[in-house]
Design a protein around this motif. Sequence first.
Motif, PDB file in Angstrom:
ATOM      1  N   UNK A 186      -6.006  -3.152 -11.206  1.00 37.63           N
ATOM      2  CA  UNK A 186      -5.649  -1.898 -11.861  1.00 37.63           C
ATOM      3  C   UNK A 186      -4.488  -1.298 -11.086  1.00 37.63           C
ATOM      4  N   UNK A 187      -3.329  -1.266 -11.707  1.00 34.72           N
ATOM      5  CA  UNK A 187      -2.146  -0.640 -11.121  1.00 34.72           C
ATOM      6  C   UNK A 187      -1.919   0.670 -11.858  1.00 34.72           C
ATOM      7  N   UNK A 188      -2.233   1.778 -11.202  1.00 36.73           N
ATOM      8  CA  UNK A 188      -2.077   3.068 -11.850  1.00 36.73           C
ATOM      9  C   UNK A 188      -1.751   4.142 -10.841  1.00 36.73           C
ATOM     10  N   UNK A 189      -0.527   4.675 -10.863  1.00 36.49           N
ATOM     11  CA  UNK A 189      -0.164   5.746  -9.912  1.00 36.49           C
ATOM     12  C   UNK A 189      -1.113   6.935 -10.052  1.00 36.49           C
ATOM     13  N   UNK A 190      -1.476   7.534  -8.924  1.00 36.00           N
ATOM     14  CA  UNK A 190      -2.461   8.608  -8.907  1.00 36.00           C
ATOM     15  C   UNK A 190      -1.873   9.877  -8.305  1.00 36.00           C
ATOM     16  N   UNK A 191      -2.194  11.007  -8.920  1.00 29.84           N
ATOM     17  CA  UNK A 191      -1.797  12.301  -8.376  1.00 29.84           C
ATOM     18  C   UNK A 191      -2.825  13.340  -8.839  1.00 29.84           C
ATOM     19  N   UNK A 208       1.776   5.339  -5.812  1.00 28.56           N
ATOM     20  CA  UNK A 208       1.394   3.962  -6.123  1.00 28.56           C
ATOM     21  C   UNK A 208      -0.041   3.704  -5.663  1.00 28.56           C
ATOM     22  N   UNK A 209      -0.841   3.113  -6.548  1.00 27.72           N
ATOM     23  CA  UNK A 209      -2.237   2.806  -6.224  1.00 27.72           C
ATOM     24  C   UNK A 209      -2.628   1.511  -6.930  1.00 27.72           C
ATOM     25  N   UNK A 210      -3.341   0.652  -6.200  1.00 26.89           N
ATOM     26  CA  UNK A 210      -3.735  -0.644  -6.755  1.00 26.89           C
ATOM     27  C   UNK A 210      -5.155  -0.976  -6.307  1.00 26.89           C
ATOM     28  N   UNK A 211      -5.995  -1.328  -7.282  1.00 25.06           N
ATOM     29  CA  UNK A 211      -7.385  -1.692  -7.031  1.00 25.06           C
ATOM     30  C   UNK A 211      -7.675  -3.043  -7.663  1.00 25.06           C
ATOM     31  N   UNK A 212      -8.231  -3.960  -6.883  1.00 27.15           N
ATOM     32  CA  UNK A 212      -8.669  -5.257  -7.407  1.00 27.15           C
ATOM     33  C   UNK A 212     -10.160  -5.182  -7.706  1.00 27.15           C
ATOM     34  N   UNK A 213     -10.584  -5.768  -8.819  1.00 26.30           N
ATOM     35  CA  UNK A 213     -11.998  -5.717  -9.174  1.00 26.30           C
ATOM     36  C   UNK A 213     -12.489  -7.080  -9.649  1.00 26.30           C
ATOM     37  N   UNK A 214     -13.774  -7.318  -9.456  1.00 23.44           N
ATOM     38  CA  UNK A 214     -14.454  -8.506  -9.973  1.00 23.44           C
ATOM     39  C   UNK A 214     -15.814  -8.067 -10.508  1.00 23.44           C
ATOM     40  N   UNK A 215     -16.074  -8.353 -11.765  1.00 31.52           N
ATOM     41  CA  UNK A 215     -17.366  -8.026 -12.358  1.00 31.52           C
ATOM     42  C   UNK A 215     -18.383  -9.078 -11.921  1.00 31.52           C
ATOM     43  N   UNK A 230     -11.800  -4.075  -4.273  1.00 33.65           N
ATOM     44  CA  UNK A 230     -11.030  -4.159  -3.033  1.00 33.65           C
ATOM     45  C   UNK A 230      -9.813  -3.251  -3.173  1.00 33.65           C
ATOM     46  N   UNK A 231      -9.628  -2.372  -2.214  1.00 38.35           N
ATOM     47  CA  UNK A 231      -8.508  -1.429  -2.257  1.00 38.35           C
ATOM     48  C   UNK A 231      -7.272  -2.026  -1.606  1.00 38.35           C
ATOM     49  N   UNK A 232      -6.148  -1.918  -2.292  1.00 37.37           N
ATOM     50  CA  UNK A 232      -4.865  -2.282  -1.696  1.00 37.37           C
ATOM     51  C   UNK A 232      -4.048  -1.034  -1.380  1.00 37.37           C
ATOM     52  N   UNK A 235      -5.728   5.981  -2.023  1.00 33.08           N
ATOM     53  CA  UNK A 235      -5.571   7.310  -2.616  1.00 33.08           C
ATOM     54  C   UNK A 235      -6.924   8.010  -2.759  1.00 33.08           C
ATOM     55  N   UNK A 236      -6.889   9.321  -2.738  1.00 39.85           N
ATOM     56  CA  UNK A 236      -8.107  10.112  -2.927  1.00 39.85           C
ATOM     57  C   UNK A 236      -8.765   9.781  -4.265  1.00 39.85           C
ATOM     58  N   UNK A 237     -10.068   9.469  -4.233  1.00 42.70           N
ATOM     59  CA  UNK A 237     -10.865   9.177  -5.433  1.00 42.70           C
ATOM     60  C   UNK A 237     -10.332   7.946  -6.184  1.00 42.70           C
ATOM     61  N   UNK A 238      -9.628   7.051  -5.498  1.00 43.47           N
ATOM     62  CA  UNK A 238      -8.920   5.965  -6.190  1.00 43.47           C
ATOM     63  C   UNK A 238      -9.828   5.128  -7.086  1.00 43.47           C
TER      64      UNK A 238
END
Length: 327
Positions: A186-191, A208-215, A230-232, A235-238
């Motif tokens: 998930x690539x989604x800038x956060x503010x 810039x914020x990026x989160x990797x996920x596996x179900x 896994x956080x790359x 960010x707050x509450x990412x």
Amino acid sequence: MSGYYSPLTYTVPEHEDGWLLKTVLQRRLQVSRKLLSRLKLTEQGIMLNGERVYISVKVSAGDVLEVRMEQEESDDILPEPIPFTILYEDEHLLIVNKDSGVIVHPTHGHYTGTLANGVVHYWKSKGERFRFRPIHRLDQETSGVLAIAKNPYVHQHVSEQMIAGTVEKKYIAFVHGSPAQEEGAIDGPIDRDPEEPHRRIVTPDGYVARTLYTTVARWAGGSASAVNLKLESGRTHQIRVHMTSIGCPLIGDRMYKTLPVHEIDEQTMAVREERDTWIARQALHACELSFDHPILHNRMTFHAPLPADMAALEARLDVEASPREAL
């Protein structure tokens, strides 16, 4: 107790014979400029063969260099017997398993009852003097692994690893719904949300914020899922914001349970609202943390087991949202 301790001792090897002490400190030991300036002003901050020296001297093979730190205390933090679980401790680091509901550091309106209050009390009870230096933070309601440095050198080096992206932070979450793809990024800038500044949103103008996920599991055909993350970035509450942005808010998350972008029917919403009552906080746990030990120079990995409330949520999903599909 002495006013100093030596977290870092270094014996000069043959190939560094004749180097300037400043070069050894900055190039070999990677002491930051800020810390070096502080050590120069400290009476016993930099010692060579037991003697205080200037950093302009040349070293010889076999010389023993000590970087000495002044004993510090967090005088602004009230010691309190707040319980916490220690996962690992040495003279440089304290790794704890933070309980949900516990704030990491005192803030306005929360000067007591924090993890910092408990850690300071724990150190004082052992006759130790360290300043509370958390290397990273966890939300109040997020449980799991948290690293605390006992001196500025260790804090600097693990923080630099975080900036470089070599610190691995892994989480497990139970979410409503199921991601469209079993795994992805998930690539989604956060503010901040301009309408509710205490919340965060995905926005093109954000950071810039990026989160990797596996179900890893799904219940009832995808009405709920277990997801490893896994956080790359940090960010707050990412995780909470990113999972909500793909239509999978965390179970129990009252702040981010609304889905302004993703339409769902009333029946699904009713099921989700019922499941939100099965746990008293967002179902998010920091289960693993890995980084290179700044002094021992080996890769270390710390694990925090699934807490009781999330284990109970998982069991209830198995019973009331069956069948479970392991992926």
